[in-house]
Design an enzyme around this catalytic site. Structure first.
Site, short mmCIF file in Angstrom:
data_model
loop_
_atom_site.label_atom_id
_atom_site.label_comp_id
_atom_site.label_asym_id
_atom_site.label_seq_id
_atom_site.Cartn_x
_atom_site.Cartn_y
_atom_site.Cartn_z
N HIS A 103 -17.09 -2.51 -2.37
CA HIS A 103 -16.26 -2.88 -1.22
C HIS A 103 -14.77 -2.95 -1.58
O HIS A 103 -14.42 -3.22 -2.74
CB HIS A 103 -16.71 -4.24 -0.65
CG HIS A 103 -16.54 -5.34 -1.65
ND1 HIS A 103 -17.48 -5.62 -2.61
CD2 HIS A 103 -15.52 -6.23 -1.87
CE1 HIS A 103 -17.07 -6.63 -3.35
NE2 HIS A 103 -15.88 -7.01 -2.92
N SER A 153 -10.91 3.83 -8.92
CA SER A 153 -10.13 4.96 -8.39
C SER A 153 -9.21 5.50 -9.48
O SER A 153 -8.89 4.78 -10.44
CB SER A 153 -9.29 4.40 -7.24
OG SER A 153 -8.26 5.29 -6.88
N TYR A 166 -3.18 -2.34 -4.07
CA TYR A 166 -4.51 -1.74 -4.29
C TYR A 166 -4.67 -1.30 -5.74
O TYR A 166 -5.67 -1.58 -6.40
CB TYR A 166 -4.65 -0.55 -3.34
CG TYR A 166 -5.87 0.31 -3.56
CD1 TYR A 166 -7.11 -0.07 -3.07
CD2 TYR A 166 -5.78 1.51 -4.27
CE1 TYR A 166 -8.24 0.73 -3.27
CE2 TYR A 166 -6.89 2.32 -4.47
CZ TYR A 166 -8.12 1.93 -3.96
OH TYR A 166 -9.22 2.72 -4.17
N SER A 167 -3.64 -0.59 -6.25
CA SER A 167 -3.69 -0.08 -7.61
C SER A 167 -3.84 -1.23 -8.61
O SER A 167 -4.62 -1.13 -9.58
CB SER A 167 -2.38 0.69 -7.86
OG SER A 167 -2.47 1.45 -9.00
N ILE A 201 -11.35 10.87 -1.49
CA ILE A 201 -12.67 11.15 -0.90
C ILE A 201 -12.55 11.08 0.64
O ILE A 201 -11.85 10.22 1.17
CB ILE A 201 -13.72 10.12 -1.38
CG1 ILE A 201 -13.68 9.95 -2.92
CG2 ILE A 201 -15.13 10.49 -0.90
CD1 ILE A 201 -14.01 11.15 -3.74
N1 LIG Z 1 -12.10 7.06 -0.11
C1 LIG Z 1 -11.30 7.33 -1.13
O1 LIG Z 1 -10.43 8.22 -1.10
C2 LIG Z 1 -11.46 6.56 -2.40
C3 LIG Z 1 -12.26 5.45 -2.49
N2 LIG Z 1 -12.37 4.79 -3.70
C4 LIG Z 1 -13.18 3.60 -3.81
O2 LIG Z 1 -14.45 3.81 -3.24
C5 LIG Z 1 -14.94 2.58 -2.68
C6 LIG Z 1 -15.37 2.81 -1.24
O3 LIG Z 1 -14.27 3.33 -0.54
P1 LIG Z 1 -14.44 3.88 0.96
O4 LIG Z 1 -15.85 4.23 1.19
O5 LIG Z 1 -13.37 4.88 1.18
O6 LIG Z 1 -14.07 2.57 1.77
P2 LIG Z 1 -14.40 2.19 3.31
O7 LIG Z 1 -13.14 1.60 3.83
O8 LIG Z 1 -15.04 3.29 4.04
O9 LIG Z 1 -15.50 1.04 3.13
C7 LIG Z 1 -15.16 -0.22 2.67
C8 LIG Z 1 -16.35 -1.13 2.80
O10 LIG Z 1 -15.98 -2.44 2.39
C9 LIG Z 1 -16.29 -3.35 3.45
N3 LIG Z 1 -15.30 -4.43 3.49
C10 LIG Z 1 -14.02 -4.36 3.94
N4 LIG Z 1 -13.43 -5.56 3.83
C11 LIG Z 1 -14.36 -6.41 3.32
C12 LIG Z 1 -14.37 -7.78 3.02
N5 LIG Z 1 -13.29 -8.55 3.21
N6 LIG Z 1 -15.50 -8.34 2.52
C13 LIG Z 1 -16.62 -7.58 2.34
N7 LIG Z 1 -16.67 -6.27 2.59
C14 LIG Z 1 -15.55 -5.68 3.10
C15 LIG Z 1 -16.26 -2.50 4.72
O11 LIG Z 1 -17.09 -3.01 5.75
P3 LIG Z 1 -16.64 -4.09 6.83
O12 LIG Z 1 -15.33 -3.64 7.37
O13 LIG Z 1 -17.77 -4.07 7.78
O14 LIG Z 1 -16.55 -5.38 6.08
C16 LIG Z 1 -16.89 -1.22 4.20
O15 LIG Z 1 -18.29 -1.32 4.20
C17 LIG Z 1 -13.81 1.56 -2.84
O16 LIG Z 1 -14.03 0.77 -3.97
C18 LIG Z 1 -12.58 2.43 -3.04
O17 LIG Z 1 -11.58 1.79 -3.77
C19 LIG Z 1 -11.71 5.21 -4.81
C20 LIG Z 1 -10.90 6.30 -4.76
C21 LIG Z 1 -10.71 7.07 -3.56
C1 LIG Z 2 -2.67 10.13 -4.26
C2 LIG Z 2 -3.90 9.88 -5.12
C3 LIG Z 2 -4.27 11.12 -5.87
C4 LIG Z 2 -3.19 11.65 -6.76
C5 LIG Z 2 -3.51 13.03 -7.21
O1 LIG Z 2 -2.56 13.76 -7.50
O2 LIG Z 2 -4.66 13.40 -7.30
C6 LIG Z 2 -5.09 9.39 -4.28
C7 LIG Z 2 -6.38 9.30 -5.13
C8 LIG Z 2 -7.11 8.05 -4.71
C9 LIG Z 2 -6.43 7.62 -3.47
C10 LIG Z 2 -6.53 6.18 -2.97
C11 LIG Z 2 -7.77 5.49 -3.16
O3 LIG Z 2 -8.13 5.17 -4.25
C12 LIG Z 2 -8.46 4.97 -1.93
C13 LIG Z 2 -7.58 4.09 -1.15
C14 LIG Z 2 -8.39 3.81 0.09
C15 LIG Z 2 -7.65 3.04 1.10
O4 LIG Z 2 -8.44 2.99 2.30
C16 LIG Z 2 -6.26 3.59 1.39
C17 LIG Z 2 -5.89 4.79 0.59
C18 LIG Z 2 -6.15 4.72 -0.88
C19 LIG Z 2 -5.11 3.79 -1.48
C20 LIG Z 2 -6.02 6.13 -1.52
C21 LIG Z 2 -4.57 6.66 -1.52
C22 LIG Z 2 -4.38 7.99 -2.23
C23 LIG Z 2 -4.96 8.01 -3.62
C24 LIG Z 2 -4.16 7.07 -4.51
#
Ligand SMILES: NC(=O)C1=CN([C@@H]2O[C@H](COP(=O)(O)OP(=O)(O)OC[C@H]3O[C@@H](n4cnc5c(N)ncnc54)[C@H](OP(=O)(O)O)[C@@H]3O)[C@@H](O)[C@H]2O)C=CC1
Ligand SMILES: C[C@H](CCC(=O)O)[C@H]1CC[C@H]2[C@@H]3C(=O)C[C@@H]4C[C@H](O)CC[C@]4(C)[C@H]3CC[C@]12C
Length: 270
Positions: A103, A153, A166-167, A201
Site C-alpha cells: 500500500h 520503486s 514519496y521518494s 507501471i
Molecule cells: N504504479 C507505479 O507506477 C509504481 C508503483 N510502485 C509501488 O507499487 C505499489 C502499488 O502501487 P499502485 O498499485 O500504483 O498504487 P494504487 O494507488 O493503485 O493502490 C494503492 C493501494 O493502497 C491503498 N491505500 C491508500 N491509502 C491507504 C491508507 N492510508 N491505508 C491503507 N491502504 C491505503 C489503496 O486503497 P484505498 O484507497 O482503498 O485505501 C490501494 O489499494 C506501491 O507500493 C507503489 O509505491 C512503485 C513504482 C511505480
Molecule cells: C520518473 C520515474 C522514472 C524515471 C525513469 O527515467 O525511468 C518514475 C518511476 C516510478 C514512478 C513513481 C512511482 O514510484 C509511483 C508513484 C505513484 C504515485 O501514485 C504517484 C506517482 C509516483 C510518484 C511515480 C512518479 C514517476 C516515477 C518516479
C-alpha cells in the site's frame, strides 16, 4: 544459508494453500497480485481503506479459485491498524506464510511545498506501517519459514523530481529491510525479504498522477504483479521490473550519477 533456502524455479503450485496477506489490494498492483494468488489457490487476507472495492476483489478472488478470501478494511494512518490486520490472519489461519506490503498513501506529484506534516503522515503510511506489520507478523513467519515482500520503486533507489516525500519513504524501506535481512542471516532466521524495485507501471492512480508530466510508457500492472509474486516465492533479494529499464538505471546511478539525473529530468515534459 539464505541462498541454500531459495528454490530455483517458479511453479504455481508453490502457492497452493499458502496463507498470504496483501496490503493495498483494493486497486492497482495489489489487486492484480490478489488475482494471481487466487488462481494459484492461496488463502488470502486483503486490506485497504475502501470496503466496497475490497468486497468486489474478494468476490473475484473466490471466482478465480482462491482457497479462501477475506478482507479487513482500515487506514494505515491509524497506528493500531497493522496489528489488527495481522491478528485477523492469526485468528483465521493460526499462521502466515507470505506478507506482501504494497500500500501507499496519497502524495502530490509536484515541487516540494514545504509541508512537513504531509511528509510525517506519508512516512507513517508508506514506511512505519510496513515496520509495524513486520513486527506483528514475524513470530508467525518464523514459524512457517515464510517470506516478506516489500513493494518499492526506482524512486527508492534514485530520486526523480516532484516526488520528494514519496521518494523519502521508499529510500527508508530499503535501509530498514536491507538491514533486517542481514540480521536474519546472522541469526539464522529463515524468513526471506524481497525488495521490489519497480519502474513506471500503468495503474490508474499512477497514470492519473504523472502521465501529463512523464514521457515514458508505463509497464503492465498484470505482469508486474506476477513478477512480484514469483520473486517473493523464490525468496529473491530484489526484483527489478521492468528488468532492463531498472537495471540500466541502477548501473548508471553507480557509474554516472549526474548523467542519470539529467536523463531523468529529460524524461519529463517541459
Ligand atoms: N504504479 C507505479 O507506477 C509504481 C508503483 N510502485 C509501488 O507499487 C505499489 C502499488 O502501487 P499502485 O498499485 O500504483 O498504487 P494504487 O494507488 O493503485 O493502490 C494503492 C493501494 O493502497 C491503498 N491505500 C491508500 N491509502 C491507504 C491508507 N492510508 N491505508 C491503507 N491502504 C491505503 C489503496 O486503497 P484505498 O484507497 O482503498 O485505501 C490501494 O489499494 C506501491 O507500493 C507503489 O509505491 C512503485 C513504482 C511505480
Ligand atoms: C520518473 C520515474 C522514472 C524515471 C525513469 O527515467 O525511468 C518514475 C518511476 C516510478 C514512478 C513513481 C512511482 O514510484 C509511483 C508513484 C505513484 C504515485 O501514485 C504517484 C506517482 C509516483 C510518484 C511515480 C512518479 C514517476 C516515477 C518516479
Amino acid at each position: 544459508f539464505y541462498f541454500y533456502s531459495a528454490p530455483e524455479n517458479f511453479n504455481e503450485e508453490m502457492l497452493r494453500g499458502k496463507r498470504v496477506i496483501v496490503t493495498g489490494a483494493s486497486s492497482g498492483i495489489g489487486e492484480q497480485m490478489a488475482y494471481h494468488l487466487a488462481r494459484m489457490e492461496a488463502h488470502l487476507l486483503l486490506t485497504a481503506r475502501t470496503e466496497a472495492k475490497l468486497q468486489k476483489v474478494v468476490k473475484r478472488c473466490l471466482e478465480l479459485g482462491a482457497a479462501s478470501a477475506r478482507y479487513v478494511s482500515g487506514s494505515m494512518e491509524d497506528t493500531t491498524f497493522p496489528e489488527v490486520v495481522v491478528k485477523e490472519a492469526e485468528n483465521t489461519w493460526g499462521g502466515l506464510d507470505v506478507l506482501i506490503l504494497n500500500h501507499i498513501g496519497y502524495s502530490y506529484f509536484n515541487y516540494f511545498n514545504g509541508d512537513v506534516g504531509h511528509v510525517r503522515k506519508l512516512l507513517e503510511v508508506n514506511f512505519l506501517s510496513y515496520v509495524a506489520m513486520t513486527v506483528s507478523a514475524l513470530p508467525m513467519l518464523k514459524e512457517s519459514e515464510g517470506s516478506i515482500v516489500v513493494v518499492s520503486s526506482v524512486a527508492g533507489k534514485t530520486a526523480a523530481p516532484f516526488s520528494a516525500p514519496y521518494s523519502a519513504t521508499k529510500f527508508a524501506l530499503d535501509g530498514f529491510f536491507s538491514s533486517l535481512r542481514h540480521e536474519f542471516i546472522i541469526e539464522k532466521v529463515n524468513v526471506s525479504i524481497t525488495l521490489c524495485i519497480l519502474g513506471y507501471i500503468d495503474t490508474e492512480n499512477a497514470v492519473r498522477a504523472v502521465s501529463h508530466a512523464i514521457r515514458d510508457t508505463p509497464a503492465p500492472k498484470e505482469e508486474c504483479a506476477l513478477e512480484i509474486v514469483k520473486s517473493g516465492v523464490l525468496r529473491r533479494r530484489e526484483l527489478h521490473y521492468p528488468s532492463r529499464a531498472v537495471g540500466s538505471l541502477l548501473l548508471l546511478r553507480d557509474i554516472a550519477p549526474d548523467f542519470l539525473d539529467s536523463l531523468i529530468r529529460s524524461s519529463y515534459k517541459q
